[in-house]
Scaffold this active site. Structure first.
Site, short mmCIF file in Angstrom:
data_model
loop_
_atom_site.label_atom_id
_atom_site.label_comp_id
_atom_site.label_asym_id
_atom_site.label_seq_id
_atom_site.Cartn_x
_atom_site.Cartn_y
_atom_site.Cartn_z
N GLU A 102 53.75 -57.86 11.48
CA GLU A 102 53.79 -58.97 10.52
C GLU A 102 55.24 -59.30 10.16
O GLU A 102 56.14 -58.47 10.31
CB GLU A 102 53.05 -58.55 9.23
CG GLU A 102 51.70 -59.21 9.03
CD GLU A 102 51.79 -60.69 8.67
OE1 GLU A 102 52.65 -61.42 9.20
OE2 GLU A 102 50.99 -61.12 7.84
N ASP A 103 55.44 -60.51 9.66
CA ASP A 103 56.76 -60.90 9.19
C ASP A 103 57.02 -60.32 7.80
O ASP A 103 58.02 -59.66 7.56
CB ASP A 103 56.93 -62.43 9.21
CG ASP A 103 55.82 -63.18 8.50
OD1 ASP A 103 54.83 -62.55 8.05
OD2 ASP A 103 55.92 -64.41 8.38
N ILE A 104 56.09 -60.57 6.87
CA ILE A 104 56.37 -60.18 5.48
C ILE A 104 55.06 -59.84 4.76
O ILE A 104 54.04 -60.48 4.97
CB ILE A 104 57.13 -61.33 4.76
CG1 ILE A 104 57.56 -60.92 3.36
CG2 ILE A 104 56.37 -62.62 4.74
CD1 ILE A 104 58.68 -61.81 2.80
N VAL A 105 55.11 -58.81 3.95
CA VAL A 105 53.97 -58.44 3.11
C VAL A 105 54.33 -58.76 1.67
O VAL A 105 55.36 -58.30 1.16
CB VAL A 105 53.60 -56.95 3.26
CG1 VAL A 105 52.56 -56.54 2.24
CG2 VAL A 105 53.10 -56.67 4.67
N ASP A 106 53.49 -59.59 1.05
CA ASP A 106 53.72 -59.98 -0.34
C ASP A 106 52.61 -59.35 -1.20
O ASP A 106 52.76 -58.21 -1.65
CB ASP A 106 53.75 -61.51 -0.40
CG ASP A 106 54.04 -62.04 -1.79
OD1 ASP A 106 54.28 -61.23 -2.70
OD2 ASP A 106 54.02 -63.25 -1.98
N THR A 110 46.95 -60.41 3.39
CA THR A 110 46.91 -60.71 4.83
C THR A 110 46.86 -59.42 5.63
O THR A 110 46.04 -59.27 6.53
CB THR A 110 48.15 -61.55 5.23
OG1 THR A 110 48.20 -62.68 4.36
CG2 THR A 110 48.07 -62.01 6.66
N LYS A 134 57.94 -57.45 0.00
CA LYS A 134 58.47 -57.84 -1.31
C LYS A 134 58.32 -56.69 -2.30
O LYS A 134 57.32 -55.96 -2.27
CB LYS A 134 57.73 -59.07 -1.82
CG LYS A 134 58.06 -60.28 -0.98
CD LYS A 134 58.10 -61.55 -1.78
CE LYS A 134 58.39 -62.71 -0.87
NZ LYS A 134 57.66 -63.92 -1.23
P1 5GP Z 1 50.36 -61.74 1.45
O1 5GP Z 1 48.97 -61.95 2.00
O2 5GP Z 1 50.88 -60.35 1.65
O3 5GP Z 1 50.49 -62.21 0.03
O4 5GP Z 1 51.30 -62.72 2.22
C1 5GP Z 1 51.63 -62.55 3.52
C2 5GP Z 1 51.89 -63.87 4.23
O5 5GP Z 1 52.37 -64.88 3.33
C3 5GP Z 1 52.97 -63.66 5.23
O6 5GP Z 1 52.42 -63.37 6.50
C4 5GP Z 1 53.70 -64.99 5.22
O7 5GP Z 1 53.08 -65.87 6.13
C5 5GP Z 1 53.49 -65.52 3.85
N1 5GP Z 1 54.64 -65.23 2.95
C6 5GP Z 1 54.68 -64.42 1.87
N2 5GP Z 1 55.88 -64.44 1.27
C7 5GP Z 1 56.64 -65.29 2.01
C8 5GP Z 1 58.00 -65.72 1.90
O8 5GP Z 1 58.79 -65.35 1.00
N3 5GP Z 1 58.42 -66.61 2.84
C9 5GP Z 1 57.62 -67.06 3.83
N4 5GP Z 1 58.14 -67.93 4.71
N5 5GP Z 1 56.35 -66.66 3.98
C10 5GP Z 1 55.86 -65.78 3.07
#
Ligand code: 5GP
Length: 181
Positions: A102-106, A110, A134
């Site tokens: 994955e690119d990023i976990v917030d 996901t 994050k």
């Molecule tokens: P989560 O489901 O963990 O909240 O979010 C994950 C997905 O949200 C990542 O795969 C990415 O596509 C998107 N995302 C979350 N934070 C960012 C960010 O700061 N920048 C970008 N470009 N995408 C993010």
């Protein structure tokens, strides 16, 4: 150095730092999978396409690459936790050693969805890798390889976008708050 795009607040991680860390993660994976014949890297589109390509080229352990696409937040920097599969793998992963990239976990929604979905397909093993995480409370999903921790701001570059822009920046930068809030 060229001027930053007006939407960008500041550079958080420079290109050489990213490349160094990707090489370290590749070396860690090579060590962990020494005994394994074949690994399957699953890159998550679109955000992880550059990371997946660089990681794959730096890994020496035999591996194949496949992709899945997941619904994103669209142009909004917020999430309600709803995740949708848009494009599935080409091949089954039963009895395969899988690493999801994955690119990023917030919030973790996901990665949690991906983990549950892929576990349901009976791989031999499943590990998770994310280049960015994050610094905030997220769901309790196992993260085996983490590149960098980032502050809770919207970041772009190295595959990550805002409204499909800024993906090809070689560094990772924070967007100005007024652009996404
Ligand atoms: P989560 O489901 O963990 O909240 O979010 C994950 C997905 O949200 C990542 O795969 C990415 O596509 C998107 N995302 C979350 N934070 C960012 C960010 O700061 N920048 C970008 N470009 N995408 C993010």
């Amino acid at each position: 150095m060229p001027a930053l795009h007006p939407d960008i607040d500041r550079i958080l991680i420079a290109e050489d730092q990213i490349q160094k860390r990707v090489a370290e993660i590749a070396a860690e994976i090579d060590r962990d999978y020494q005994e394994v014949d074949q690994v399957v890297l699953i890159g998550i589109l679109k955000g992880a396409f550059i990371f997946t390509a660089d990681l794959s080229r730096k890994m020496t352990v035999p591996h194949s690459v496949d992709f899945m696409a997941i619904s994103s937040y669209g142009d909004l920097a917020s999430s309600d936790g709803a995740v949708r599969l848009i494009l599935d793998l080409r091949k089954p992963i039963t009895n395969q050693h899988v690493i999801v990239v994955e690119d990023i976990v917030d919030t973790g929604h996901t990665m949690n969805y991906l983990y549950q979905t892929l576990m349901g397909r009976s791989p031999a093993s499943l590990k998770t890798c994310t280049l960015f995480k994050k610094k905030r409370d997220s769901l309790d999903v196992p993260l085996d390889y983490i590149g960098f921790e980032l502050p809770d701001v919207w970041v772009v570059g190295y595959g990550l976008d805002y409204a499909d822009k800024h993906r090809t920046l070689p560094y990772v930068a924070a967007l100005k708050k007024e652009v996404y809030s």
